[in-house]
Design a protein around this motif. Structure first.
Motif, PDB file in Angstrom:
ATOM      1  N   GLY A   1     -36.228 -16.002  27.812  1.00 41.95           N
ATOM      2  CA  GLY A   1     -36.274 -15.053  26.707  1.00 41.95           C
ATOM      3  C   GLY A   1     -34.954 -15.004  25.977  1.00 41.95           C
ATOM      4  N   LYS A   2     -35.010 -14.436  24.766  1.00 46.94           N
ATOM      5  CA  LYS A   2     -33.786 -14.277  23.973  1.00 46.94           C
ATOM      6  C   LYS A   2     -33.706 -12.839  23.519  1.00 46.94           C
ATOM      7  CE  LYS A   2     -33.583 -18.925  22.085  1.00 46.94           C
ATOM      8  NZ  LYS A   2     -33.738 -19.803  20.987  1.00 46.94           N
ATOM      9  N   GLY A   3     -32.536 -12.247  23.626  1.00 44.37           N
ATOM     10  CA  GLY A   3     -32.361 -10.884  23.124  1.00 44.37           C
ATOM     11  C   GLY A   3     -31.380 -10.912  21.976  1.00 44.37           C
ATOM     12  N   ALA A   4     -30.924  -9.737  21.562  1.00 42.52           N
ATOM     13  CA  ALA A   4     -29.980  -9.669  20.457  1.00 42.52           C
ATOM     14  C   ALA A   4     -28.663 -10.320  20.845  1.00 42.52           C
ATOM     15  CB  ALA A   4     -29.765  -8.213  20.074  1.00 42.52           C
ATOM     16  N   TYR A   5     -28.325 -10.287  22.141  1.00 45.70           N
ATOM     17  CA  TYR A   5     -27.020 -10.777  22.570  1.00 45.70           C
ATOM     18  C   TYR A   5     -27.075 -12.009  23.453  1.00 45.70           C
ATOM     19  CZ  TYR A   5     -25.904  -6.083  21.070  1.00 45.70           C
ATOM     20  OH  TYR A   5     -25.792  -4.945  20.341  1.00 45.70           O
ATOM     21  N   LYS A   6     -28.144 -12.146  24.185  1.00 43.88           N
ATOM     22  CA  LYS A   6     -28.087 -13.241  25.158  1.00 43.88           C
ATOM     23  C   LYS A   6     -29.357 -14.086  25.205  1.00 43.88           C
ATOM     24  CE  LYS A   6     -29.242 -10.515  29.242  1.00 43.88           C
ATOM     25  NZ  LYS A   6     -29.119  -9.076  29.125  1.00 43.88           N
TER      26      LYS A   6
ATOM     27  N   VAL B   1     -31.670 -16.175  27.997  1.00 39.93           N
ATOM     28  CA  VAL B   1     -31.862 -16.187  29.450  1.00 39.93           C
ATOM     29  C   VAL B   1     -32.693 -17.417  29.827  1.00 39.93           C
ATOM     30  CG1 VAL B   1     -32.642 -14.847  31.428  1.00 39.93           C
ATOM     31  CG2 VAL B   1     -31.825 -13.666  29.381  1.00 39.93           C
TER      32      VAL B   1
ATOM     33  N   ALA C   1     -32.417 -15.972  37.250  1.00 44.12           N
ATOM     34  CA  ALA C   1     -32.269 -15.909  35.785  1.00 44.12           C
ATOM     35  C   ALA C   1     -30.810 -16.177  35.424  1.00 44.12           C
ATOM     36  CB  ALA C   1     -32.712 -14.543  35.286  1.00 44.12           C
TER      37      ALA C   1
ATOM     38  N   GLU D   1     -31.324 -11.769  39.471  1.00 45.03           N
ATOM     39  CA  GLU D   1     -32.663 -11.901  40.058  1.00 45.03           C
ATOM     40  C   GLU D   1     -33.669 -12.198  38.943  1.00 45.03           C
ATOM     41  OE1 GLU D   1     -35.394  -8.865  42.766  1.00 45.03           O
ATOM     42  OE2 GLU D   1     -33.496  -8.222  41.952  1.00 45.03           O
TER      43      GLU D   1
ATOM     44  N   MET E   1     -37.240 -12.063  37.151  1.00 44.00           N
ATOM     45  CA  MET E   1     -38.451 -11.245  37.132  1.00 44.00           C
ATOM     46  C   MET E   1     -39.544 -12.062  36.453  1.00 44.00           C
ATOM     47  SD  MET E   1     -37.554  -8.507  38.719  1.00 44.00           S
ATOM     48  CE  MET E   1     -38.674  -7.172  38.375  1.00 44.00           C
TER      49      MET E   1
ATOM     50  N   ASP F   1     -30.675  -5.345  32.671  1.00 40.88           N
ATOM     51  CA  ASP F   1     -29.676  -5.232  31.618  1.00 40.88           C
ATOM     52  C   ASP F   1     -28.633  -4.171  31.936  1.00 40.88           C
ATOM     53  OD1 ASP F   1     -28.387  -5.945  29.397  1.00 40.88           O
ATOM     54  OD2 ASP F   1     -30.016  -5.555  27.995  1.00 40.88           O
TER      55      ASP F   1
HETATM   56  N1  LIG Z   1     -33.886 -11.159  35.026  1.00 39.93           N
HETATM   57  C1  LIG Z   1     -34.747 -11.667  34.135  1.00 39.93           C
HETATM   58  N2  LIG Z   1     -35.849 -12.306  34.569  1.00 39.93           N
HETATM   59  C2  LIG Z   1     -36.721 -12.820  33.663  1.00 39.93           C
HETATM   60  N3  LIG Z   1     -36.587 -12.732  32.329  1.00 39.93           N
HETATM   61  C3  LIG Z   1     -35.497 -12.111  31.852  1.00 39.93           C
HETATM   62  C4  LIG Z   1     -34.521 -11.533  32.722  1.00 39.93           C
HETATM   63  N4  LIG Z   1     -33.555 -10.969  31.957  1.00 39.93           N
HETATM   64  C5  LIG Z   1     -33.921 -11.169  30.685  1.00 39.93           C
HETATM   65  N5  LIG Z   1     -35.083 -11.861  30.602  1.00 39.93           N
HETATM   66  C6  LIG Z   1     -35.790 -12.276  29.379  1.00 39.93           C
HETATM   67  O1  LIG Z   1     -34.838 -12.485  28.360  1.00 39.93           O
HETATM   68  C7  LIG Z   1     -35.082 -11.622  27.253  1.00 39.93           C
HETATM   69  C8  LIG Z   1     -33.756 -11.190  26.693  1.00 39.93           C
HETATM   70  O2  LIG Z   1     -33.056 -10.438  27.633  1.00 39.93           O
HETATM   71  P1  LIG Z   1     -32.404  -9.051  27.232  1.00 39.93           P
HETATM   72  O3  LIG Z   1     -33.418  -8.254  26.508  1.00 39.93           O
HETATM   73  O4  LIG Z   1     -31.812  -8.469  28.441  1.00 39.93           O
HETATM   74  O5  LIG Z   1     -31.296  -9.553  26.229  1.00 39.93           O
HETATM   75  P2  LIG Z   1     -30.300  -8.680  25.376  1.00 39.93           P
HETATM   76  O6  LIG Z   1     -29.670  -9.570  24.374  1.00 39.93           O
HETATM   77  O7  LIG Z   1     -29.394  -7.934  26.291  1.00 39.93           O
HETATM   78  O8  LIG Z   1     -31.354  -7.742  24.777  1.00 39.93           O
HETATM   79  P3  LIG Z   1     -31.344  -6.521  23.811  1.00 39.93           P
HETATM   80  O9  LIG Z   1     -31.835  -7.126  22.539  1.00 39.93           O
HETATM   81  O10 LIG Z   1     -32.361  -5.637  24.489  1.00 39.93           O
HETATM   82  O11 LIG Z   1     -29.988  -5.964  23.772  1.00 39.93           O
HETATM   83  C9  LIG Z   1     -35.927 -10.510  27.790  1.00 39.93           C
HETATM   84  O12 LIG Z   1     -36.726  -9.963  26.809  1.00 39.93           O
HETATM   85  C10 LIG Z   1     -36.724 -11.207  28.880  1.00 39.93           C
HETATM   86  O13 LIG Z   1     -37.851 -11.805  28.316  1.00 39.93           O
END
Ligand SMILES: Nc1ncnc2c1ncn2[C@@H]1O[C@H](COP(=O)(O)OP(=O)(O)OP(=O)(O)O)[C@@H](O)[C@H]1O
Length: 549
Positions: free
Chosen positions: A53-58, A60, A73, A121, A123, A187
């Motif tokens: 997955g991809k979030g605003a910052y990272k 994974v 992860a 870990e 998920m 997170d």
């Molecule tokens: N431990 C994990 N196990 C499986 N998938 C994960 C895990 N951590 C993150 N992901 C996947 O990666 C995506 C991005 O992670 P996350 O939302 O933590 O990023 P972020 O950049 O911190 O997000 P945000 O936009 O919420 O600040 C999640 O939506 C999820 O699909």
């Protein structure tokens, strides 16, 4: 076609395939999700070509823990070395955190590509938010199960010394392992030790408590507020403050104390009450510990069969409230004379059981009766099924034999005392001698101050209402219940404790008190008599009415 696995000098791993001529090659790594594309500096973790997955910052990725063989992860987070160094205190928090409802943090380092990388870990089933959408609307049983797990995680963080505040609790930061229904808080990047109040404005506006915006600082209660908003999203399927167009509008509403519109859609009064306690002003807001004990999150009770006589007529059953320090009731059930409806009715009347469990518990008792019927008439398969009725046989096989409807033979008023204490009503007197009960349980009973029928001596001229109300109170019954008991006694001209002492067994039966009330009053009377002087005890005993109480 020849395939080769190549490790580049920068640590990147490639899978390449050469054409038969050897002149062309293809980078298979781009296509094969299971290809190892990078190895951690210590060699333990191998990053695969699969983006989770991809979030605003990272971003994974899936990775493998080569030492333990687990999938993990691999989180990549673009940052400068200076920022990474500044994060080191928070990172050390994460290392300390170990709880089944919080995503474990295994390792971290700063990469050559200016990335903060941490391994956590894995998920399997994405975030709670995605899952809510998948289920369209989760049912209350699921919401309760998820909530309990999130709260256990929060309780753990908040009871850390010093407390850890997550600061970004929301359904996108809560992850699920669908196969086992496990829920974990993730997170933790925004988590902070609470050494005094916190001031940094951080989080997601819809989930941020109003005090996060003012300058007086905030506490771990901001996570409870955010949990309240998560619960709102779980039960309505809507993002809180969906009606707002941007963060500024949300901010305005929050600081004005305007509640999200979707709160109006919450039908269940218990959920609504819980959400309101979570998003209340900081000083009124519940703690994680208080929420765990909220009625909405209590586990439905069940009935277990403890033992029965060889004829399978007299059963010893127990009402178990799993996962809560709540009333636990043992009762006898005569399959010939009793009906589940009657017995449950009496439990409700005597406030042993809440009305809302009427159907469930009646159904549970009838299920046991049906299963027993199968044993009596049945074949081997039925016998096997019937074995499932014995979840705690052996551990608690005490039988308090006796006559019809010996309901509430032993009661654990744990909801008040927070311990599992037991009282034997069977023989009409409190006895610390429980056959078959482990010694430590006996000690708990003896030591518990809450486990009390009135233990003072009541002279014969004590008004009956005084004695009844003390007894009811000691058993945590309300005063309305005491009044009902008193009315029934007075109808039979029992005005004082002396009148009560003069009753014969058949007189007791004529009063039409429930079995529970009869035993409670007999208990208290016997205890009071025991405390009387030897002379007065002897004189009372001489009329024969004390015996057998
Ligand atoms: N431990 C994990 N196990 C499986 N998938 C994960 C895990 N951590 C993150 N992901 C996947 O990666 C995506 C991005 O992670 P996350 O939302 O933590 O990023 P972020 O950049 O911190 O997000 P945000 O936009 O919420 O600040 C999640 O939506 C999820 O699909």
């Amino acid at each position: 076609m020849t395939q080769l696995h190549i490790e580049e000098t920068n640590g990147r791993h490639l899978n390449v395939a050469f054409s038969p001529s050897g002149n062309d090659f293809f980078d298979l790594s781009k296509h094969d999700p299971e290809t190892i594309v990078e190895i951690s500096p210590n060699g333990r973790y191998a990053k695969l070509n699969t983006v989770l997955g991809k979030g605003a910052y990272k971003v994974v990725y899936k990775a493998i823990d080569r030492e333990e063989g687990y999938e993990v992860a691999w989180n990549c987070f673009q940052t400068t070395k200076a920022q990474f160094n500044a994060l080191s205190q928070e990172i050390s928090i994460l290392k300390e955190v170990r709880h089944p409802n919080i995503i474990a943090f295994h390792d971290w380092w700063y990469s050559k590509d200016n990335e903060f990388i941490f391994v956590a870990e894995l998920m399997t089933s994405g975030t709670l938010r995605e899952y809510i959408r998948k289920l369209s609307l989760p049912n209350m049983k699921i919401v309760k199960r998820w909530s309990r797990q999130i709260l256990k995680g929060l309780k753990y963080l908040h009871s850390h010394d010093p407390p850890i505040i997550h600061r970004d609790i929301k359904c996108d930061n809560i992850f699920i392992n669908g196969a086992h229904g496990e829920v974990k808080i993730g997170d933790m990047g925004t988590a902070k030790m609470k050494l005094g109040k916190k001031y940094t404005v951080i989080g997601t506006p819809e989930f941020m408590a109003p005090e996060m915006y003012d300058e007086k600082g905030y506490s771990e209660k901001v996570d409870i507020y955010a949990f309240g908003m998560c619960l709102l999203e779980m039960v309505t399927g809507e993002y809180p403050y969906n009606e707002c167009k941007n963060a500024a509008q949300v901010y305005k509403k929050v600081i004005q104390g305007s509640r999200p519109e979707c709160l109006n859609k919450v039908q269940d009064p218990e959920v609504l009450d819980l959400i309101n306690h979570c998003i209340a002003p900081e000083n009124e807001r519940y703690t994680a510990h208080q929420i765990v004990n909220h009625t909405f999150l209590l586990v439905d009770p069940e009935v277990v069969l403890l033992s029965m006589d060889p004829e399978k007529v007299n059963l010893s059953l127990q009402l178990v409230f799993k996962g809560m320090d709540k009333l636990s009731v043992k009762f006898n059930f005569n399959v010939v004379k009793d009906t589940a409806e009657e017995v449950v009715g009496e439990m409700i009347e005597e406030q042993v059981l809440h009305q809302k469990y009427k159907t469930l518990i009646t159904h549970e008792i009838n299920r046991i009766l049906r299963e027993l019927n199968k044993i009596q008439n049945g074949d081997d398969q039925n016998k096997e099924e019937a074995n499932s009725l014995w979840p705690i046989s052996g551990a608690l096989s005490t039988v308090y034999g006796g006559s019809r409807s010996n309901i509430a033979l032993t009661i654990s008023p744990g909801s008040m005392a927070q311990t599992h204490v037991e009282r034997n009503f069977m023989n009409g007197m409190i006895s610390p001698l429980y056959p078959g009960m482990e010694p430590n349980r006996r000690r708990e009973w003896l030591n518990d101050p809450e486990d009390s029928v009135p233990v003072r001596e009541y002279p014969n001229d004590t008004p009956i209402e005084e004695f009844v109300s003390d007894t009811a109170q000691a058993l945590h019954r309300d005063m309305e219940k005491a009044r009902q008991w008193t009315d029934k006694l007075k109808k039979e001209d029992i005005m004082t404790v002396g009148d009560l002492r003069r009753l014969h067994d058949e007189d007791w039966a004529g009063i039409k008190l429930t079995v529970f009330a009869t035993r409670a009053l007999k208990n208290a009377l016997a205890e009071s008599t025991r405390l009387r002087s030897p002379r007065s005890t002897a004189s009372t005993s001489s009329n024969g009415h004390e015996e057998g109480l």
